[in-house]
Design a protein around this motif. Structure first.
Motif, PDB file in Angstrom:
ATOM      1  N   PRO A  41      12.147   0.284   0.667  1.00 43.81           N
ATOM      2  CA  PRO A  41      11.296  -1.044   0.191  1.00 43.81           C
ATOM      3  C   PRO A  41      12.320  -2.038   0.366  1.00 43.81           C
ATOM      4  O   PRO A  41      13.730  -2.159   0.258  1.00 43.81           O
ATOM      5  N   VAL A  42      11.583  -3.195   0.509  1.00 40.54           N
ATOM      6  CA  VAL A  42      12.444  -4.431   0.613  1.00 40.54           C
ATOM      7  C   VAL A  42      12.890  -5.048  -0.611  1.00 40.54           C
ATOM      8  O   VAL A  42      12.032  -5.033  -1.441  1.00 40.54           O
ATOM      9  N   PRO A  43      14.331  -5.098  -0.825  1.00 35.55           N
ATOM     10  CA  PRO A  43      14.773  -5.327  -2.263  1.00 35.55           C
ATOM     11  C   PRO A  43      14.399  -6.896  -2.429  1.00 35.55           C
ATOM     12  O   PRO A  43      14.437  -7.239  -3.755  1.00 35.55           O
ATOM     13  N   GLY A  44      14.210  -7.783  -1.748  1.00 36.78           N
ATOM     14  CA  GLY A  44      13.898  -8.871  -1.918  1.00 36.78           C
ATOM     15  C   GLY A  44      14.168 -10.072  -0.734  1.00 36.78           C
ATOM     16  O   GLY A  44      14.341  -9.541   0.315  1.00 36.78           O
ATOM     17  N   SER A  61       6.598  -5.856  -7.332  1.00 39.21           N
ATOM     18  CA  SER A  61       6.671  -4.432  -7.210  1.00 39.21           C
ATOM     19  C   SER A  61       6.056  -3.860  -5.915  1.00 39.21           C
ATOM     20  O   SER A  61       4.926  -3.953  -5.555  1.00 39.21           O
ATOM     21  N   TRP A  62       7.103  -2.994  -5.433  1.00 42.57           N
ATOM     22  CA  TRP A  62       6.789  -2.570  -4.011  1.00 42.57           C
ATOM     23  C   TRP A  62       5.601  -1.419  -4.308  1.00 42.57           C
ATOM     24  O   TRP A  62       5.534  -0.554  -5.069  1.00 42.57           O
ATOM     25  N   THR A  63       4.495  -1.506  -3.441  1.00 44.67           N
ATOM     26  CA  THR A  63       3.355  -0.515  -3.527  1.00 44.67           C
ATOM     27  C   THR A  63       3.376   0.020  -1.993  1.00 44.67           C
ATOM     28  O   THR A  63       2.988  -0.702  -1.139  1.00 44.67           O
ATOM     29  N   PRO A  64       3.260   1.420  -1.864  1.00 44.75           N
ATOM     30  CA  PRO A  64       2.941   2.053  -0.561  1.00 44.75           C
ATOM     31  C   PRO A  64       1.529   1.460  -0.092  1.00 44.75           C
ATOM     32  O   PRO A  64       0.648   1.376  -0.949  1.00 44.75           O
ATOM     33  N   ILE A  65       1.550   1.463   1.213  1.00 39.64           N
ATOM     34  CA  ILE A  65       0.147   1.043   1.891  1.00 39.64           C
ATOM     35  C   ILE A  65      -0.829   1.978   1.252  1.00 39.64           C
ATOM     36  O   ILE A  65      -2.174   1.338   1.327  1.00 39.64           O
ATOM     37  N   GLU A  66      -0.740   3.280   0.993  1.00 32.14           N
ATOM     38  CA  GLU A  66      -1.779   4.211   0.721  1.00 32.14           C
ATOM     39  C   GLU A  66      -2.402   3.872  -0.690  1.00 32.14           C
ATOM     40  O   GLU A  66      -3.317   4.162  -0.817  1.00 32.14           O
ATOM     41  N   GLU A  67      -1.738   2.894  -1.290  1.00 30.83           N
ATOM     42  CA  GLU A  67      -2.027   2.418  -2.640  1.00 30.83           C
ATOM     43  C   GLU A  67      -2.690   0.869  -2.865  1.00 30.83           C
ATOM     44  O   GLU A  67      -2.607   0.339  -3.682  1.00 30.83           O
ATOM     45  N   ILE A  68      -2.710   0.672  -1.378  1.00 27.54           N
ATOM     46  CA  ILE A  68      -3.470  -0.558  -1.151  1.00 27.54           C
ATOM     47  C   ILE A  68      -4.858  -0.567  -0.697  1.00 27.54           C
ATOM     48  O   ILE A  68      -4.961   0.046   0.234  1.00 27.54           O
ATOM     49  N   SER A  69      -5.762  -1.415  -1.292  1.00 21.37           N
ATOM     50  CA  SER A  69      -7.012  -1.448  -0.671  1.00 21.37           C
ATOM     51  C   SER A  69      -6.966  -1.621   0.896  1.00 21.37           C
ATOM     52  O   SER A  69      -6.692  -2.348   1.213  1.00 21.37           O
ATOM     53  N   PRO A  70      -7.907  -0.749   1.454  1.00 21.62           N
ATOM     54  CA  PRO A  70      -8.147  -0.645   2.731  1.00 21.62           C
ATOM     55  C   PRO A  70      -8.587  -2.134   3.134  1.00 21.62           C
ATOM     56  O   PRO A  70      -8.568  -2.903   4.346  1.00 21.62           O
ATOM     57  N   HIS A  71      -9.409  -2.754   2.285  1.00 23.59           N
ATOM     58  CA  HIS A  71     -10.233  -4.024   2.424  1.00 23.59           C
ATOM     59  C   HIS A  71      -9.102  -5.017   2.563  1.00 23.59           C
ATOM     60  O   HIS A  71      -9.480  -5.985   3.342  1.00 23.59           O
ATOM     61  N   LEU A  72      -7.744  -5.095   1.707  1.00 23.27           N
ATOM     62  CA  LEU A  72      -6.891  -6.014   2.074  1.00 23.27           C
ATOM     63  C   LEU A  72      -6.409  -5.989   3.069  1.00 23.27           C
ATOM     64  O   LEU A  72      -5.656  -7.165   3.806  1.00 23.27           O
ATOM     65  N   GLU A 154       2.497  -3.023   5.882  1.00 27.77           N
ATOM     66  CA  GLU A 154       2.948  -2.593   4.450  1.00 27.77           C
ATOM     67  C   GLU A 154       3.794  -3.328   4.043  1.00 27.77           C
ATOM     68  O   GLU A 154       3.989  -3.911   2.950  1.00 27.77           O
ATOM     69  N   VAL A 155       4.976  -3.645   4.905  1.00 28.69           N
ATOM     70  CA  VAL A 155       5.931  -4.768   4.449  1.00 28.69           C
ATOM     71  C   VAL A 155       5.327  -6.221   4.189  1.00 28.69           C
ATOM     72  O   VAL A 155       5.957  -6.702   3.208  1.00 28.69           O
ATOM     73  N   TYR A 156       4.617  -6.532   5.114  1.00 35.51           N
ATOM     74  CA  TYR A 156       3.996  -7.808   4.779  1.00 35.51           C
ATOM     75  C   TYR A 156       3.236  -8.059   3.662  1.00 35.51           C
ATOM     76  O   TYR A 156       3.410  -8.979   2.975  1.00 35.51           O
ATOM     77  N   LEU A 157       2.431  -6.883   3.358  1.00 36.49           N
ATOM     78  CA  LEU A 157       1.514  -6.897   2.032  1.00 36.49           C
ATOM     79  C   LEU A 157       2.224  -6.906   0.770  1.00 36.49           C
ATOM     80  O   LEU A 157       1.852  -7.280  -0.349  1.00 36.49           O
ATOM     81  N   TRP A 162       1.659 -14.757  -3.225  1.00 33.37           N
ATOM     82  CA  TRP A 162       0.200 -15.218  -3.596  1.00 33.37           C
ATOM     83  C   TRP A 162       0.291 -16.483  -4.602  1.00 33.37           C
ATOM     84  O   TRP A 162      -0.479 -16.683  -5.310  1.00 33.37           O
ATOM     85  N   GLY A 163       1.387 -17.235  -4.699  1.00 31.26           N
ATOM     86  CA  GLY A 163       1.330 -18.167  -5.548  1.00 31.26           C
ATOM     87  C   GLY A 163       1.957 -17.790  -6.949  1.00 31.26           C
ATOM     88  O   GLY A 163       1.725 -16.798  -7.564  1.00 31.26           O
ATOM     89  N   ASP A 164       2.580 -18.974  -7.917  1.00 30.00           N
ATOM     90  CA  ASP A 164       3.003 -18.522  -9.250  1.00 30.00           C
ATOM     91  C   ASP A 164       4.105 -17.472  -9.161  1.00 30.00           C
ATOM     92  O   ASP A 164       3.879 -16.738 -10.285  1.00 30.00           O
ATOM     93  N   GLY A 165       4.567 -17.214  -8.163  1.00 30.47           N
ATOM     94  CA  GLY A 165       5.784 -16.184  -8.395  1.00 30.47           C
ATOM     95  C   GLY A 165       5.060 -14.652  -8.203  1.00 30.47           C
ATOM     96  O   GLY A 165       5.876 -13.767  -8.192  1.00 30.47           O
ATOM     97  N   LEU A 166       3.917 -14.645  -7.514  1.00 29.39           N
ATOM     98  CA  LEU A 166       3.452 -13.251  -7.341  1.00 29.39           C
ATOM     99  C   LEU A 166       3.621 -12.912  -5.862  1.00 29.39           C
ATOM    100  O   LEU A 166       3.081 -13.403  -5.022  1.00 29.39           O
ATOM    101  N   TYR A 167       4.705 -11.884  -5.853  1.00 33.55           N
ATOM    102  CA  TYR A 167       4.916 -11.360  -4.590  1.00 33.55           C
ATOM    103  C   TYR A 167       4.342  -9.947  -4.407  1.00 33.55           C
ATOM    104  O   TYR A 167       4.477  -9.075  -5.208  1.00 33.55           O
ATOM    105  N   GLY A 168       3.768  -9.846  -3.242  1.00 35.34           N
ATOM    106  CA  GLY A 168       3.065  -8.487  -2.869  1.00 35.34           C
ATOM    107  C   GLY A 168       1.686  -8.500  -3.396  1.00 35.34           C
ATOM    108  O   GLY A 168       1.280  -8.881  -4.248  1.00 35.34           O
ATOM    109  N   ALA A 169       1.051  -7.364  -2.882  1.00 30.07           N
ATOM    110  CA  ALA A 169      -0.266  -7.018  -3.231  1.00 30.07           C
ATOM    111  C   ALA A 169      -0.557  -6.575  -4.624  1.00 30.07           C
ATOM    112  O   ALA A 169      -1.627  -7.260  -5.199  1.00 30.07           O
ATOM    113  N   GLU A 170       0.115  -5.826  -5.053  1.00 29.57           N
ATOM    114  CA  GLU A 170       0.053  -5.367  -6.320  1.00 29.57           C
ATOM    115  C   GLU A 170       0.198  -6.343  -7.682  1.00 29.57           C
ATOM    116  O   GLU A 170      -0.601  -6.386  -8.345  1.00 29.57           O
TER     117      GLU A 170
END
Length: 236
Positions: A41-44, A61-72, A154-157, A162-170
Motif C-alpha cells: 500500500p502507498v504509505p502517504g 485507510s488503504w482498501t483493496p479494490i475488491e472492497e470498493i464498489s464497482p460503481h465508483l 486501485e492506487v488512484y482510488l 475528497w476534501g476535508d482531509g479524506l484520502y481514499g475511497a474508504e
C-alpha cells in the motif's frame, strides 16, 4: 592565474558530477519505490504531507479494490478518463485534440489521464511546471506497464483526496455517506467522482448546481462505459 582557472574548472566538473550522481540516484529510487508499490500500500503522498503541515486532520485507510464498489471504479473512469483501457498511461490522442481546441478557440482543456493523476499523486506534488509534467508522463507510462490497469485504479482510488482531509475511497465513503466503500450506490459514486477535480471547493453534501449537473453527466457516461466495456481492463 592559470592554476586558479584550472582549479575552478575542476570544482565545476566535480559539482556537475555530484549533481548527476544525485539525479541518477533519485531516478533509481523513484523506480524502486514504484516497484515496491506494486505489492505494498502507498504509505502517504506529498499532498497528504502538505495538508498535514497546514494543520488538517487526515483520514486515510488503504482498501483493496475488491472492497470498493464497482460503481465508483466506473464513475472515476467515466469522469476522468473514458479511454483509460486504450492508452498506455499517456493519451496522445487526447493531447492532440486538446492542442487543436486551444489553437481554434483558445480554450485550454486538460488531457491528463487517470494514470498521470496517479503518478502525480504518488510520486510528485502540485506545481512544478513542465519539469514535473515530464516526470509525471514518464512515470505514468512506467507504472502503466509495471502495475497494470487494475493496480493503477486501485492506487488512484486510495490516494485521491475528497476534501476535508479524506484520502481514499474508504475514508470518503465513511466521511460523506457513513458506509464502507463497498456499499456505495451508483448515484453516490457519481457524486463522489463529480467533486474530484476540486474536492475542497465542491461539496458532496449540499451540492451546488454545477456538481449536480456534473453528477448527471457522469451517471450517463457510466452507462456508456458499462455498455461499451470501456472498463474491461479493470473489471474483467
Amino acid at each position: 592565474m592559470a592554476d586558479a582557472a584550472t582549479g575552478e574548472a575542476v570544482t565545476a566538473v566535480r559539482a556537475l558530477w555530484l549533481f548527476v550522481k544525485f539525479l541518477g540516484g533519485l531516478l533509481v529510487s523513484v523506480h524502486v519505490y514504484a516497484l515496491v508499490l506494486f505489492f505494498a500500500p502507498v504509505p502517504g503522498t506529498a499532498n497528504m504531507a502538505g495538508r498535514a503541515l497546514q494543520g488538517t486532520q487526515l483520514y486515510y485507510s488503504w482498501t483493496p479494490i475488491e472492497e470498493i464498489s464497482p460503481h465508483l471504479v466506473r464513475a472515476v473512469i467515466a469522469a476522468e478518463d473514458t479511454r483509460f483501457c486504450q492508452h498506455w498511461g499517456v493519451d496522445i490522442e487526447a493531447i492532440q485534440t486538446a492542442l487543436e481546441e486551444r489553437e481554434l478557440s483558445g480554450r485550454v482543456r486538460g488531457a491528463s489521464t487517470l494514470t498521470q493523476q496517479t503518478a502525480k499523486n504518488v510520486f510528485f506534488w502540485n506545481g512544478g511546471g513542465m519539469a514535473r509534467k515530464a516526470g509525471e508522463a514518464w512515470m505514468a507510462t512506467f507504472i502503466d506497464g509495471l502495475w497494470g490497469k487494475q493496480r493503477v485504479v486501485e492506487v488512484y482510488l486510495n490516494v485521491a483526496e475528497w476534501g476535508d482531509g479524506l484520502y481514499g475511497a474508504e475514508a470518503a465513503s465513511y466521511g460523506r455517506y457513513g458506509k464502507p466503500a463497498s456499499e456505495l450506490s451508483k448515484f453516490e459514486s457519481a457524486r463522489l467522482a463529480a467533486v474530484l477535480p476540486s474536492p475542497n471547493k465542491w461539496r458532496v453534501r449540499n451540492a451546488g448546481p454545477y456538481v449536480r449537473s456534473r453528477t448527471q453527466t457522469i451517471l450517463a457516461r457510466m452507462d456508456v462505459v458499462a455498455r461499451d466495456g470501456l472498463d474491461h481492463c479493470v473489471m474483467d
